[in-house]
Design a protein around this motif. Structure first.
Motif, short mmCIF file in Angstrom:
data_model
loop_
_atom_site.label_atom_id
_atom_site.label_comp_id
_atom_site.label_asym_id
_atom_site.label_seq_id
_atom_site.Cartn_x
_atom_site.Cartn_y
_atom_site.Cartn_z
N LEU A 4 0.87 -1.16 0.00
CA LEU A 4 0.00 0.00 0.00
C LEU A 4 0.91 1.22 0.00
O LEU A 4 1.87 1.28 0.79
CB LEU A 4 -0.89 0.03 1.24
N ILE A 5 0.63 2.19 -0.85
CA ILE A 5 1.55 3.31 -1.06
C ILE A 5 0.76 4.62 -1.09
O ILE A 5 -0.34 4.68 -1.66
CB ILE A 5 2.33 3.14 -2.38
N ILE A 6 1.35 5.65 -0.51
CA ILE A 6 0.79 7.00 -0.64
C ILE A 6 1.95 8.00 -0.68
O ILE A 6 2.93 7.85 0.04
CB ILE A 6 -0.20 7.31 0.51
N ASP A 7 1.85 8.99 -1.55
CA ASP A 7 2.93 9.95 -1.76
C ASP A 7 2.57 11.31 -1.17
O ASP A 7 1.39 11.67 -1.04
CB ASP A 7 3.21 10.13 -3.25
N GLY A 8 3.60 12.08 -0.86
CA GLY A 8 3.40 13.44 -0.38
C GLY A 8 4.69 14.23 -0.46
O GLY A 8 5.71 13.73 -0.94
N LYS A 9 4.65 15.45 0.05
CA LYS A 9 5.85 16.28 0.02
C LYS A 9 5.85 17.22 1.21
O LYS A 9 4.83 17.48 1.85
CB LYS A 9 5.93 17.07 -1.28
N GLY A 10 7.05 17.74 1.52
CA GLY A 10 7.21 18.67 2.62
C GLY A 10 7.70 18.02 3.89
O GLY A 10 7.81 16.80 3.99
N ASP A 11 7.99 18.84 4.87
CA ASP A 11 8.44 18.37 6.18
C ASP A 11 7.32 17.58 6.84
O ASP A 11 6.20 18.08 6.99
CB ASP A 11 8.80 19.59 7.04
N PRO A 12 7.56 16.31 7.24
CA PRO A 12 6.50 15.52 7.85
C PRO A 12 6.14 15.97 9.27
O PRO A 12 5.07 15.63 9.77
CB PRO A 12 7.08 14.11 7.87
N THR A 13 6.99 16.74 9.92
CA THR A 13 6.75 17.17 11.29
C THR A 13 5.60 18.17 11.36
O THR A 13 5.62 19.19 10.68
CB THR A 13 8.02 17.80 11.88
N ASP A 14 4.61 17.85 12.19
CA ASP A 14 3.44 18.74 12.37
C ASP A 14 2.81 19.10 11.02
O ASP A 14 2.37 20.24 10.81
CB ASP A 14 3.84 20.02 13.11
N ALA A 65 -2.22 11.15 5.52
CA ALA A 65 -1.75 10.10 4.62
C ALA A 65 -1.47 8.81 5.38
O ALA A 65 -1.88 7.72 4.96
CB ALA A 65 -0.50 10.58 3.88
N VAL A 66 -0.78 8.93 6.50
CA VAL A 66 -0.45 7.74 7.29
C VAL A 66 -1.72 7.11 7.87
O VAL A 66 -1.86 5.87 7.90
CB VAL A 66 0.55 8.10 8.40
N SER A 67 -2.68 7.92 8.30
CA SER A 67 -3.95 7.39 8.82
C SER A 67 -4.70 6.61 7.75
O SER A 67 -5.23 5.52 8.02
CB SER A 67 -4.83 8.54 9.32
N ALA A 68 -4.74 7.14 6.54
CA ALA A 68 -5.41 6.43 5.44
C ALA A 68 -4.71 5.11 5.13
O ALA A 68 -5.36 4.09 4.86
CB ALA A 68 -5.45 7.32 4.20
N LEU A 69 -3.38 5.12 5.18
CA LEU A 69 -2.60 3.92 4.89
C LEU A 69 -2.86 2.83 5.93
O LEU A 69 -3.15 1.67 5.59
CB LEU A 69 -1.12 4.30 4.88
N THR A 78 -12.14 -3.14 -3.24
CA THR A 78 -13.34 -3.35 -2.43
C THR A 78 -13.21 -2.70 -1.07
O THR A 78 -14.13 -2.04 -0.57
CB THR A 78 -13.60 -4.87 -2.27
N VAL A 79 -12.05 -2.86 -0.45
CA VAL A 79 -11.81 -2.29 0.88
C VAL A 79 -11.78 -0.76 0.83
O VAL A 79 -12.36 -0.10 1.71
CB VAL A 79 -10.49 -2.87 1.46
N ILE A 80 -11.14 -0.19 -0.17
CA ILE A 80 -11.12 1.26 -0.31
C ILE A 80 -12.54 1.82 -0.47
O ILE A 80 -12.90 2.82 0.17
CB ILE A 80 -10.24 1.69 -1.51
N ALA A 81 -13.35 1.16 -1.28
CA ALA A 81 -14.72 1.62 -1.47
C ALA A 81 -15.51 1.57 -0.16
O ALA A 81 -16.28 2.48 0.15
CB ALA A 81 -15.40 0.76 -2.54
N LYS A 140 -15.55 8.72 6.35
CA LYS A 140 -15.41 9.93 5.54
C LYS A 140 -14.36 10.89 6.09
O LYS A 140 -13.92 11.81 5.40
CB LYS A 140 -16.76 10.63 5.41
N GLU A 141 -13.94 10.65 7.35
CA GLU A 141 -12.90 11.50 7.93
C GLU A 141 -11.51 11.17 7.37
O GLU A 141 -10.56 11.92 7.58
CB GLU A 141 -12.89 11.38 9.46
N LEU A 142 -11.39 10.05 6.67
CA LEU A 142 -10.11 9.67 6.07
C LEU A 142 -9.98 10.37 4.72
O LEU A 142 -10.44 9.88 3.68
CB LEU A 142 -10.03 8.15 5.92
N LEU A 143 -9.36 11.53 4.73
CA LEU A 143 -9.37 12.42 3.57
C LEU A 143 -8.45 11.98 2.44
O LEU A 143 -8.58 12.48 1.31
CB LEU A 143 -8.98 13.84 4.02
N LYS A 144 -7.52 11.07 2.72
CA LYS A 144 -6.51 10.72 1.72
C LYS A 144 -6.73 9.34 1.09
O LYS A 144 -5.83 8.83 0.42
CB LYS A 144 -5.12 10.74 2.37
N LEU A 145 -7.90 8.74 1.26
CA LEU A 145 -8.12 7.39 0.74
C LEU A 145 -7.96 7.32 -0.77
O LEU A 145 -7.47 6.32 -1.31
CB LEU A 145 -9.50 6.89 1.14
#
Length: 207
Positions: free
Chosen positions: A32-42, A49-53, A117-120, A127-132
């Motif tokens: 399972l993979i999710i991408d992003g950018k910037g300083d991960p701190t705060d 992203a990590v919560s969705a993963l 199926t799981v993502i759906a 719905k609080e998982l904004l990065k699914l």
């Protein structure tokens, strides 16, 4: 019910001895993979992203446990690839230009269809998982790497360990390629910084 420990199954990759640098050949594995950018701190984007993963990984785990496979397995540790578009500017002092790819390895019985199926289901119920929509199911092959165990805080606390790994790679006649890779075995939210356990891995090729 069958119980499976994938860390034990892939012990060469996920059980790095302390005070040793190992060379490993990492095969094709599903993540399972999710991408992003910037300083991960705060960084809310990183946290979301990590919560969705993790939510996807645990939903898949329970689908396999309750399904015809009837296999109970422990969710694998969070992994991170870290880099910058210009790798000469990739350093601990300037994290704003960092890019990251967070990943969780998936066992062979997780399929693309089950993932969809799981993502759906999660999108309907959580719905609080904004990065699914950003979570992907992909194969990743890292190939030849060197890796080292690090005990202690992330970031600046890893500098000595990372320098040790990089020096060893050079002294053994290899050069660094690809992305800086970290595997996290406990959560900074629940673990004192001095007790954090990480494998630091670096892809290599013959110099």
């Amino acid at each position: 019910m069958e119980k499976v420990n994938h860390i034990k199954e892939f012990s060469l990759l996920y059980k790095q001895p302390k005070n040793k640098i190992s060379i490993v050949d990492v095969p094709s594995l599903n993540f399972l993979i999710i991408d992003g950018k910037g300083d991960p701190t705060d960084n809310p984007d990183y946290s979301e992203a990590v919560s969705a993963l993790y939510s996807t990984a645990y939903k898949l785990k329970f689908a396999i446990k309750k399904g015809p496979q009837a296999v109970d397995y422990k969710v694998m540790p969070l992994e991170g690839l870290w880099w910058a578009d210009d790798m000469t500017l990739f350093n601990l002092e300037n994290r704003l230009n960092w890019r990251w790819r967070m990943m969780i390895m998936q066992p062979e019985y997780i399929t693309e269809d089950l993932f969809k199926t799981v993502i759906a289901s999660l999108k309907e119920k959580k719905k609080e998982l904004l990065k699914l929509d950003d979570v992907r199911f992909e194969t990743y092959q890292e190939g030849l790497c060197m890796q080292i165990f690090h005990l202690g805080p992330y970031g600046e606390g890893e500098r000595e360990t990372i320098n040790k790994l990089h020096s060893h790679i050079q002294s053994e006649g290899y050069q660094r390629v690809g992305k800086h890779h970290e595997i996290y075995f406990n959560s900074p939210l629940r673990t004192a910084p001095e007790n954090l356990k990480t494998i630091i891995r670096q892809p290599i090729k013959t110099a």
